[in-house]
Design a protein around this motif. Sequence first.
Motif, PDB file in Angstrom:
ATOM      1  N   LEU A 146       0.726  -1.384   0.073  1.00  0.00           N
ATOM      2  CA  LEU A 146      -0.051  -0.010   0.055  1.00  0.00           C
ATOM      3  C   LEU A 146       0.740   1.170   0.013  1.00  0.00           C
ATOM      4  N   TYR A 147       1.912   1.302   0.745  1.00  0.00           N
ATOM      5  CA  TYR A 147       2.894   2.410   0.858  1.00  0.00           C
ATOM      6  C   TYR A 147       3.450   2.569  -0.523  1.00  0.00           C
ATOM      7  N   ALA A 148       3.762   1.606  -1.196  1.00  0.00           N
ATOM      8  CA  ALA A 148       4.158   1.749  -2.715  1.00  0.00           C
ATOM      9  C   ALA A 148       3.242   2.232  -3.648  1.00  0.00           C
ATOM     10  N   LEU A 149       2.075   1.921  -3.508  1.00  0.00           N
ATOM     11  CA  LEU A 149       0.991   2.265  -4.213  1.00  0.00           C
ATOM     12  C   LEU A 149       0.612   3.778  -4.081  1.00  0.00           C
ATOM     13  N   PHE A 150       0.609   4.096  -2.787  1.00  0.00           N
ATOM     14  CA  PHE A 150       0.281   5.676  -2.731  1.00  0.00           C
ATOM     15  C   PHE A 150       1.166   6.576  -2.474  1.00  0.00           C
ATOM     16  N   THR A 151       2.453   6.230  -2.343  1.00  0.00           N
ATOM     17  CA  THR A 151       3.511   7.169  -1.902  1.00  0.00           C
ATOM     18  C   THR A 151       3.942   7.917  -3.365  1.00  0.00           C
ATOM     19  N   ASN A 152       4.502   9.160  -3.300  1.00  0.00           N
ATOM     20  CA  ASN A 152       4.958   9.884  -4.221  1.00  0.00           C
ATOM     21  C   ASN A 152       6.430  10.262  -4.059  1.00  0.00           C
ATOM     22  N   LYS A 153       7.111   9.637  -3.374  1.00  0.00           N
ATOM     23  CA  LYS A 153       8.313   9.854  -2.937  1.00  0.00           C
ATOM     24  C   LYS A 153       9.295   8.896  -3.506  1.00  0.00           C
ATOM     25  N   MET A 154       8.982   8.078  -4.536  1.00  0.00           N
ATOM     26  CA  MET A 154       9.816   7.344  -5.270  1.00  0.00           C
ATOM     27  C   MET A 154       9.246   7.397  -6.909  1.00  0.00           C
ATOM     28  N   THR A 155       9.910   6.779  -7.836  1.00  0.00           N
ATOM     29  CA  THR A 155       9.687   6.690  -9.073  1.00  0.00           C
ATOM     30  C   THR A 155       8.609   5.669  -9.436  1.00  0.00           C
TER      31      THR A 155
END
Length: 148
Positions: free
Chosen positions: A64-73
């Motif tokens: 979920l963090y990977a789907l909703f974060t904008n801090k990585m490509t």
Amino acid sequence: MMLHAVMVSGMVLSLYFAIKTRNAYIILIMLGLLIGAGTFLFSSGILQTLGLILYLGFAAITGLYALFTNKMTLGARFVLAVMAGLILVYWTWKSFHLPGSIMFVPMAVILIQVIAIIRKAELKPVLAFITLFGTDAFVVLLEEWLKH
């Protein structure tokens, strides 16, 4: 015992990479994953089950963090979400003793990791998770290979 040593070394390396990011979310999620994996590895009975549940819960949080974060490509987000999802599927499948071979899942995790490295995806923010999930998949495959 060798499998435990490989997993613990991957866990230590993952913790190092997480601390190196200086991102509180990544460090907290990694600590949850490591506590769950450590409890699963070094206990028995109900504590082992609770460790697996904790590990799976934090694997889901990682996805979920990977789907909703904008801090990585976008590439790093995709790699992390897919790896977390596959680890979640594998351990859920294995813990419920569902029929069929599920060994393609750890192979897919390692393949995704290798392809991401070859394609030079920007993986620095997610290196801690990729290291832990890759080590988990490698230990699963090594364990299966040593059984036969």
